[in-house]
Every structure is written in C-alpha cells, then in structure tokens.
Write a protein that holds these residues in place. Structure first.
Motif, mmCIF file in Angstrom:
data_model
loop_
_atom_site.group_PDB
_atom_site.id
_atom_site.type_symbol
_atom_site.label_atom_id
_atom_site.label_comp_id
_atom_site.label_asym_id
_atom_site.label_seq_id
_atom_site.Cartn_x
_atom_site.Cartn_y
_atom_site.Cartn_z
ATOM 1 N N SER A 162 0.832 -1.203 0.000
ATOM 2 C CA SER A 162 0.000 0.000 0.000
ATOM 3 C C SER A 162 0.866 1.252 0.000
ATOM 4 N N HIS A 163 1.932 1.252 0.798
ATOM 5 C CA HIS A 163 2.834 2.409 0.817
ATOM 6 C C HIS A 163 3.504 2.582 -0.541
ATOM 7 N N ALA A 164 3.920 1.453 -1.155
ATOM 8 C CA ALA A 164 4.592 1.531 -2.455
ATOM 9 C C ALA A 164 3.658 2.065 -3.535
ATOM 10 N N SER A 171 8.047 3.616 -7.188
ATOM 11 C CA SER A 171 7.831 2.176 -7.039
ATOM 12 C C SER A 171 7.537 1.520 -8.389
ATOM 13 N N ASP A 172 7.858 0.230 -8.457
ATOM 14 C CA ASP A 172 7.595 -0.563 -9.658
ATOM 15 C C ASP A 172 6.160 -1.097 -9.557
ATOM 16 N N ILE A 250 -1.163 2.941 -13.333
ATOM 17 C CA ILE A 250 -0.512 2.513 -14.576
ATOM 18 C C ILE A 250 -1.209 3.132 -15.778
ATOM 19 N N ASN A 251 -2.535 3.159 -15.751
ATOM 20 C CA ASN A 251 -3.287 3.774 -16.855
ATOM 21 C C ASN A 251 -2.996 5.276 -16.956
ATOM 22 N N ILE A 252 -2.866 5.929 -15.791
ATOM 23 C CA ILE A 252 -2.551 7.364 -15.807
ATOM 24 C C ILE A 252 -1.181 7.601 -16.436
#
Length: 318
Positions: A162-164, A171-172, A250-252
C-alpha cells in the motif's frame, strides 16, 4: 517417515523409535502416530499391526463431505486441509486424521509447519493433553492459530505494498501487481483451509457430544474461525482496492505518455504542412524567387509550432 507420541502425565511426549526393538510394543504404547509421506513398507506395517486399511492419497483428496468426514469400523475420519509453504508460495495439503478409541493416526504427504511446531512443542513438554480427542482438538487449534499468524503476515505485507502504490512515486507498479496476486492467492487458500476446518468442527460437534469440555473447546475454535473469516474478507477488499489503484496509476502513466505523443504530433503538424508546401518542386510558385522567402518560411514554421503549445497551456492541458 513414522513418528510416535504418547500421553504421559497429561503431556504429549515423542517416542523415539530406537527406544523399542519391537514395533508391536511401540505402536501399542503410542497415542499418536504421525505418518509423514509413509513408504509402502511403513503403510503395510501400520495396516497389519492395527488391522486397518489406511486411506490412499486419492481418497484423502476427495472434496465431498461424505468422503472427508465419516465414521466406520476403523474409527472417526477427518480429512482436513492444511497449508504448506514451498518456494515462497502456499499450497494446500490434505491430512487424513483417524481417531480411534486409544490412538490418533495422521497421514500426510507435505511438510506442514503446524506439525513441525507440534513436534517441537512436544519435545519441550508444552502440549498438555489428557486424552486422544483433546489431542485432535489441539492439532486443529494449532492450525487455526497458525492461520491467524499467516493473516497477520499478509496484512503487514499489504501495508508495505500500500505504501509503495499510494505514496512511493518511484515504485515498480508492475511488481506491485505481482505481489498483490500472490497475496490474493495466499489469502484465498487460508480462507479455504479455515472453511474446511469449520466443516470438520461441525462434524466433530455431532460425534463428540458426550464430552461437554470438548464441545466448549470446539465452540471456541468456531468463534476464532468466524473472526478470521471476517478478516480474510477485509484482506480481499484491501487487495482489490490496491489492485484497482495500481492499475489506475498505470493507466494514468500510459495516458501521460500518449498525451505527450499526441501533443507532439499536433505541434509538429503545422510546420510539417508549411515545409511540405514550400518544398514542392514546381516551376511557378508564389514567392519562389523572394529574397527573404527562406527565413520567412522558417519563422512561419516556428510560429505555427508554438501556437498550439500556447493554446494548450492557456487551456491547462499541459
């Protein structure tokens, strides 16, 4: 491998096979026989000495209630699902428990943490038990406690993910999706084992009615399972939320890339048109012989390129 345990002074104690030269004496003394991936010879020895037919692996893996929980001349049968961890991944393993009047027999193929912990606690004299029924309940109670620990570990891992996802810009996200998929799989298997244990407890409540203390212990385990099932539902919701959030980010990012390419195409489109017009190789063209035609065309292309950028900036699209 066969392991033998006895109940002495209300405590489970492991019997070492080398203490006895006679297998008959060893089995007669044992209150619990744990058969971990037994060989054909070990199965034959147990079957011949106890005069029972041990279940095959295919029988243990049956999913119907009638095949997992039943009573016959061999004793009371409970085939329960346990979790085994291999290569960082949780797998379900069916354990056949045969409860007889004087002993408990457990048969399993996988290396299960619950049984390792039971064996370690037995060596330290930490398992208090007065009869065979209590021993079976202790195994189920240990199983539920371990599942509770697994859910706590899953929750801590989800907090890191959640933090990542929500706070770490570097973050990946693709790796986060892989981690969430593993968490979802583990949580689902924990829930499956808890539901299977719930069915086993219901079966035992029907067949251990004569012992009120056993009924109270079983009801306590059921209450623990109900609480853990609610926790698995919470974890499923959290995993789904993080999965949707990760895919949204990811979409953004992908939209930002497409946006850059779209703006670049629009910015370079007017200069390209102007360059194409003035690059036509016709004999008669307006301004073809003009002395300032070349710098004028370059200036026009630059101006036509900056015009869309100025317009997008004014609209707040950049």
């Amino acid at each position: 491998m066969l392991r033998f345990f006895t109940i002495e002074s209300g405590v489970i104690t492991e019997i070492h096979a080398y203490d006895f030269s006679d297998m008959n004496q060893l089995i007669a003394k044992a209150a619990w026989i744990d058969a971990h991936d037994p060989s054909e010879h070990e199965r034959e020895v147990i079957s011949s000495l106890l005069k029972i037919e041990l279940p095959e692996a295919d029988d243990v893996d049956e999913i119907e209630s009638s095949a997992r929980f039943f009573v016959d001349r061999r004793g009371l049968h409970v085939h329960s699902l346990f979790l085994a961890k291999s290569e960082g991944k949780h797998n379900t393993v069916s354990v056949a428990c045969i409860l007889q009047s004087q002993r408990l027999i457990t048969m399993r193929d996988g290396d299960i943490a619950d049984f390792r912990l039971m064996r370690l606690r037995a060596r330290r004299g930490q398992i208090r038990c007065k009869d065979i029924e209590t021993l079976l309940l202790t195994i189920l109670e240990q199983k539920v406690e371990n599942h509770a620990d697994m859910l706590e570990d899953l929750h801590r891992e989800l907090e890191k993910i959640s933090h990542a996802v929500l706070e770490d810009d570097d973050s990946d996200l693709e790796e986060c999706i892989s981690q969430l998929a593993r968490q979802e799989d583990s949580n689902g298997k924990v829930r499956l084992c808890l539901m299977d244990t719930q069915r086993a407890i219901s079966f035992l409540l029907r067949h251990l009615q004569s012992r009120s203390e056993h009924r109270e212990d079983l009801n306590e385990i059921v209450r623990d399972i109900d609480a853990l099932l609610s926790h698995t539902t919470f974890l499923f919701d959290k995993i789904n939320f993080l999965m949707d959030s990760t895919q949204g980010f990811i979409n953004i990012e992908q939209n930002q890339i497409i946006k850059i390419f779209s703006i670049a195409a629009v910015v370079f489109l007017p200069p390209t048109v102007i360059a194409s017009i003035y690059g036509m190789n016709f004999e008669h063209m307006p301004l073809l012989s003009w002395h300032y035609g070349y710098p004028f065309a370059l200036g026009l292309m630059v101006a036509s390129g900056f015009a869309p950028l100025f317009y997008f900036k004014k609209k707040g699209w950049l």
